[in-house]
Enzyme design. Sequence first.
Site, PDB file in Angstrom:
ATOM      1  N   HIS A  93       0.824  -1.219   0.000  1.00  0.00           N
ATOM      2  CA  HIS A  93       0.000   0.000   0.000  1.00  0.00           C
ATOM      3  C   HIS A  93       0.856   1.266   0.000  1.00  0.00           C
ATOM      4  O   HIS A  93       0.363   2.366   0.267  1.00  0.00           O
ATOM      5  CB  HIS A  93      -0.962   0.006   1.195  1.00  0.00           C
ATOM      6  CG  HIS A  93      -1.999  -1.071   1.113  1.00  0.00           C
ATOM      7  ND1 HIS A  93      -2.705  -1.506   2.204  1.00  0.00           N
ATOM      8  CD2 HIS A  93      -2.432  -1.825   0.081  1.00  0.00           C
ATOM      9  CE1 HIS A  93      -3.537  -2.470   1.838  1.00  0.00           C
ATOM     10  NE2 HIS A  93      -3.385  -2.692   0.559  1.00  0.00           N
TER      11      HIS A  93
ATOM     12  N   CYS B 100       5.053  13.397  -7.450  1.00  0.00           N
ATOM     13  CA  CYS B 100       4.394  14.420  -8.266  1.00  0.00           C
ATOM     14  C   CYS B 100       3.453  13.722  -9.239  1.00  0.00           C
ATOM     15  O   CYS B 100       3.854  12.774  -9.920  1.00  0.00           O
ATOM     16  CB  CYS B 100       5.414  15.248  -9.052  1.00  0.00           C
ATOM     17  SG  CYS B 100       4.605  16.378 -10.205  1.00  0.00           S
TER      18      CYS B 100
ATOM     19  N   ALA C   1       0.566  -8.347  19.322  1.00  0.00           N
ATOM     20  CA  ALA C   1       1.731  -8.756  18.517  1.00  0.00           C
ATOM     21  C   ALA C   1       3.025  -8.500  19.276  1.00  0.00           C
ATOM     22  O   ALA C   1       3.954  -9.322  19.231  1.00  0.00           O
ATOM     23  CB  ALA C   1       1.731  -7.983  17.198  1.00  0.00           C
TER      24      ALA C   1
HETATM   25  N1  APR Z   1      -1.619  -6.765  18.273  1.00  0.00           N
HETATM   26  C1  APR Z   1      -2.200  -7.598  17.347  1.00  0.00           C
HETATM   27  N2  APR Z   1      -3.335  -7.282  16.641  1.00  0.00           N
HETATM   28  C2  APR Z   1      -3.899  -6.094  16.914  1.00  0.00           C
HETATM   29  C3  APR Z   1      -3.374  -5.185  17.883  1.00  0.00           C
HETATM   30  C4  APR Z   1      -2.173  -5.574  18.566  1.00  0.00           C
HETATM   31  N3  APR Z   1      -1.612  -4.779  19.474  1.00  0.00           N
HETATM   32  N4  APR Z   1      -4.181  -4.088  17.922  1.00  0.00           N
HETATM   33  C5  APR Z   1      -5.173  -4.302  17.020  1.00  0.00           C
HETATM   34  N5  APR Z   1      -5.007  -5.509  16.418  1.00  0.00           N
HETATM   35  C6  APR Z   1      -5.804  -6.107  15.340  1.00  0.00           C
HETATM   36  C7  APR Z   1      -7.289  -5.753  15.386  1.00  0.00           C
HETATM   37  O1  APR Z   1      -7.966  -6.740  16.140  1.00  0.00           O
HETATM   38  C8  APR Z   1      -7.696  -5.778  13.899  1.00  0.00           C
HETATM   39  O2  APR Z   1      -8.270  -7.039  13.537  1.00  0.00           O
HETATM   40  O3  APR Z   1      -5.329  -5.560  14.123  1.00  0.00           O
HETATM   41  C9  APR Z   1      -6.364  -5.630  13.140  1.00  0.00           C
HETATM   42  C10 APR Z   1      -6.262  -4.364  12.293  1.00  0.00           C
HETATM   43  O4  APR Z   1      -7.214  -4.456  11.283  1.00  0.00           O
HETATM   44  P1  APR Z   1      -7.541  -3.180  10.366  1.00  0.00           P
HETATM   45  O5  APR Z   1      -7.750  -1.997  11.195  1.00  0.00           O
HETATM   46  O6  APR Z   1      -8.623  -3.599   9.445  1.00  0.00           O
HETATM   47  O7  APR Z   1      -6.171  -2.924   9.579  1.00  0.00           O
HETATM   48  P2  APR Z   1      -5.588  -3.686   8.309  1.00  0.00           P
HETATM   49  O8  APR Z   1      -5.995  -5.112   8.271  1.00  0.00           O
HETATM   50  O9  APR Z   1      -4.159  -3.397   8.255  1.00  0.00           O
HETATM   51  O10 APR Z   1      -6.328  -2.884   7.114  1.00  0.00           O
HETATM   52  C11 APR Z   1      -5.981  -3.179   5.798  1.00  0.00           C
HETATM   53  O11 APR Z   1      -7.249  -1.304   5.016  1.00  0.00           O
HETATM   54  O12 APR Z   1      -7.831   0.791   5.543  1.00  0.00           O
HETATM   55  C12 APR Z   1      -7.094   0.062   4.669  1.00  0.00           C
HETATM   56  O13 APR Z   1      -5.147   0.618   3.473  1.00  0.00           O
HETATM   57  C13 APR Z   1      -5.627   0.413   4.764  1.00  0.00           C
HETATM   58  O14 APR Z   1      -3.729  -1.083   4.834  1.00  0.00           O
HETATM   59  C14 APR Z   1      -5.009  -0.847   5.362  1.00  0.00           C
HETATM   60  C15 APR Z   1      -5.986  -1.939   4.942  1.00  0.00           C
END
Ligand code: APR
Length: 245
Positions: free
Chosen positions: A114, A122, A230
Amino acid sequence: MAIAHEFKHARRAVALTGAGISAESGLGTFRGRDGLWSRYDPAVVASIESFNQNPRKFWEFARDIGWKFLEAKPNAAHIALVELEAMKHLHCVVTQNIDGLHQRAGNKSVIEIHGNIGRVNCTMCATTYAAENIVDSLVQQDVPTCQRCGGTLKPDVVLFGEEIPKKTLAEALKRVRSADVLLTVGTSLEVYRASSFPELAKENHAKVISINMERTRWDDFSDYQVHGSAADVLPRIVQAIRISF
Ligand code: APR
């Protein structure tokens, strides 16, 4: 620890990371109760359509959240992936994160599907700038412009409605398809292409290990699921690998 055993015997382990791995670096996640998308509508602030229609509004949002990404520091989870790579038990990190924290922690092989908020492109002449080198124009100009051609600048991130760059995607798919262990960390696996990676890895008979604070819809599909932070779980896996020799 069975997970340590999987890494010990892996030839090509790949980690797929999401916002959750950076949560303990002070960067919120996107979904869930306090997620960024509970405060902002991604279609309004983070889509290519909204950027093209109203770059001023986009840059207002980018300035609001961008600094936190640039100032964040790697946490114990990022460090653990660096150690796994150094121990030759991790082949590559494929990340959805735009924070650059894997590289800042020291990982050598990182694929950012991403993009990275620390780079700015630019939209006219495709010149790429390091955000830290053009801070003044990012702060002072409502819509930052290119010093070479005057074109509108855009962070080097994949916005909703945009394709992942072909070369980057091809590289990520190649790594995931040839993995024998796929570790997913801190991702809800809700967003396509990354959401398809566990299935692709499984097609290659890989073991899928999921570490996430909450259940994800891939839990039943994974060989191992650990619900926890994590920054707590990954260092314990590294420790278990160390003492298992
Ligand atoms: N340790 C492990 N997991 C965690 C922690 C932690 N400390 N804190 C939160 N989480 C988990 C949450 O339970 C959730 O399921 O991380 C996950 C994050 O999920 P999202 O917020 O959906 O993020 P992500 O999967 O990276 O989103 C994917 O979506 O918005 C777009 O481009 C953006 O790259 C992003 C993509």
